[in-house]
Design an enzyme around this catalytic site. Structure first.
Site, short mmCIF file in Angstrom:
data_model
loop_
_atom_site.label_atom_id
_atom_site.label_comp_id
_atom_site.label_asym_id
_atom_site.label_seq_id
_atom_site.Cartn_x
_atom_site.Cartn_y
_atom_site.Cartn_z
N LYS A 1 -2.95 -5.69 -11.25
CA LYS A 1 -3.64 -4.60 -10.57
C LYS A 1 -3.36 -4.64 -9.07
CE LYS A 1 -7.20 -4.35 -14.13
NZ LYS A 1 -8.59 -4.58 -14.56
N ASP B 1 -13.88 1.75 -12.03
CA ASP B 1 -13.75 1.49 -13.48
C ASP B 1 -14.50 2.55 -14.28
OD1 ASP B 1 -12.13 -0.60 -14.39
OD2 ASP B 1 -13.59 -2.13 -13.80
N GLN C 1 -13.47 -7.81 -12.66
CA GLN C 1 -12.72 -8.03 -13.90
C GLN C 1 -13.64 -8.60 -14.98
OE1 GLN C 1 -9.59 -7.02 -14.42
NE2 GLN C 1 -9.68 -7.71 -16.54
N1 GUN Z 1 -11.42 -6.08 -18.95
C1 GUN Z 1 -10.76 -5.44 -19.93
N2 GUN Z 1 -10.52 -4.17 -19.59
C2 GUN Z 1 -11.07 -4.00 -18.37
C3 GUN Z 1 -11.13 -2.90 -17.47
O1 GUN Z 1 -10.68 -1.78 -17.73
N3 GUN Z 1 -11.75 -3.14 -16.29
C4 GUN Z 1 -12.28 -4.34 -15.98
N4 GUN Z 1 -12.89 -4.46 -14.80
N5 GUN Z 1 -12.22 -5.38 -16.77
C5 GUN Z 1 -11.61 -5.20 -17.96
#
Ligand code: GUN
Length: 291
Positions: free
Chosen positions: A53, A120, A97
């Site tokens: 990311k 998100d 995350q």
């Molecule tokens: N863990 C798995 N998918 C995601 C996501 O889309 N965002 C975040 N923050 N954590 C995740």
């Protein structure tokens, strides 16, 4: 039929190119979009996601500080860091995350993020806005699926869409987006009595469970579009989706592969939400100061 495999990489690249231009326009106005990426603990898969990311942010000129907390951090520690990021004008988006280490409530953490920085799209405010058809931030993976459908000119209005999986971060928002786009939507999950009976009725089948080979040719209507959101690590170390690819080849009209289908879109949509957050903060600022 010949199944067309949908390559997500060029679609994601097109999205990122458009974003790069919007980042340049923001920079010309003195605004550098900022995404704080919060990682708690040492989960190796999470570390890889976070690294990817941050790398994607750097490539389009988004400032993306990584905020690391140790595995033994408390919920109060994490809430304190988020409070600081909520108040930081250089930060337009905050991503924590998931999953979080035991003892920390993911729900309380998500609810502590300022909704206008929740790129998100997991905050109840943002999921609620999506549910009433007034989306602010759409969760990245379902948003990526919609972008694929749009790019591939796959019609949705009036189609029967079946979503397998009811998670708050993929299945539910996916179903809401398809509903908003005019599909008739069925949501299936682990308690569904006859999964194959349901999925066979789908013109558009979206599978987001996390179980390799959950869907095979018996479960797919000839000519259906199949979107595979699953990511499963097999015992030989390779990656597979939830759909048995070889089984549905020649049955589905189109299929997103794993890896290389929906996956590349997810980060592209995170970047899109971050740029959108920065654009909105700038226009709010302009309204506030009447310039
Ligand atoms: N863990 C798995 N998918 C995601 C996501 O889309 N965002 C975040 N923050 N954590 C995740």
């Amino acid at each position: 039929v010949q199944t067309r495999i949908i390559d997500g990489n060029p679609i994601a690249r097109t999205v990122r190119q458009g974003l790069r231009q919007r980042v340049e326009a923001l920079r010309a106005l003195g605004c550098v979009p900022g995404l704080a990426v919060v990682l708690v603990g040492e989960n190796p898969v999470s570390r890889i996601y976070v690294r990817n990311k941050i790398k994607a942010c750097a490539e389009i000129g988004v400032y993306s500080p990584q905020v690391d907390l140790p595995a033994n951090a408390t919920e109060a520690d994490l809430l304190g860091r988020i409070r600081g990021l909520n108040a930081d004008p250089a930060i337009h988006g905050i991503l924590v995350q998931l999953p979080l280490p035991g003892g920390i409530s993911g729900q309380r953490v998500v609810e502590s993020i300022a909704p206008h920085k929740d790129v998100d799209g997991f905050h109840p405010c943002n999921l609620g806005l999506l549910a009433i058809g007034q989306p602010r931030f759409v969760p990245c993976t379902p948003a990526g699926v919609m972008k694929i459908l749009e790019h591939e000119e796959i019609p949705v209005i009036g189609k029967h869409a079946v979503v397998v999986g009811r998670s708050n971060i993929v299945g539910k928002p996916m179903a809401l987006l398809l509903l908003q786009s005019g599909a008739t939507v069925t949501i299936c999950h682990s308690k569904t009595l006859d999964l194959t009976e349901q999925t066979r009725r789908a013109d558009l089948l979206v599978v987001a469970v996390g179980k390799a080979n959950l869907v095979d040719k018996e479960a797919v209507k000839p000519g259906a579009v199949v979107i595979d959101v699953g990511i499963n690590r097999l015992s030989d170390g390779s990656l597979a989706g939830d759909v048995n690819k070889h089984s549905v080849l020649g049955i589905a009209s189109r299929l997103t592969p794993v890896p290389g289908g929906v996956g590349p879109m997810t980060i592209a949509m995170l970047l899109a939400n971050t740029v959108l957050a920065a654009e909105r903060s700038l226009s709010e600022q302009r309204v506030a100061t009447r310039t």
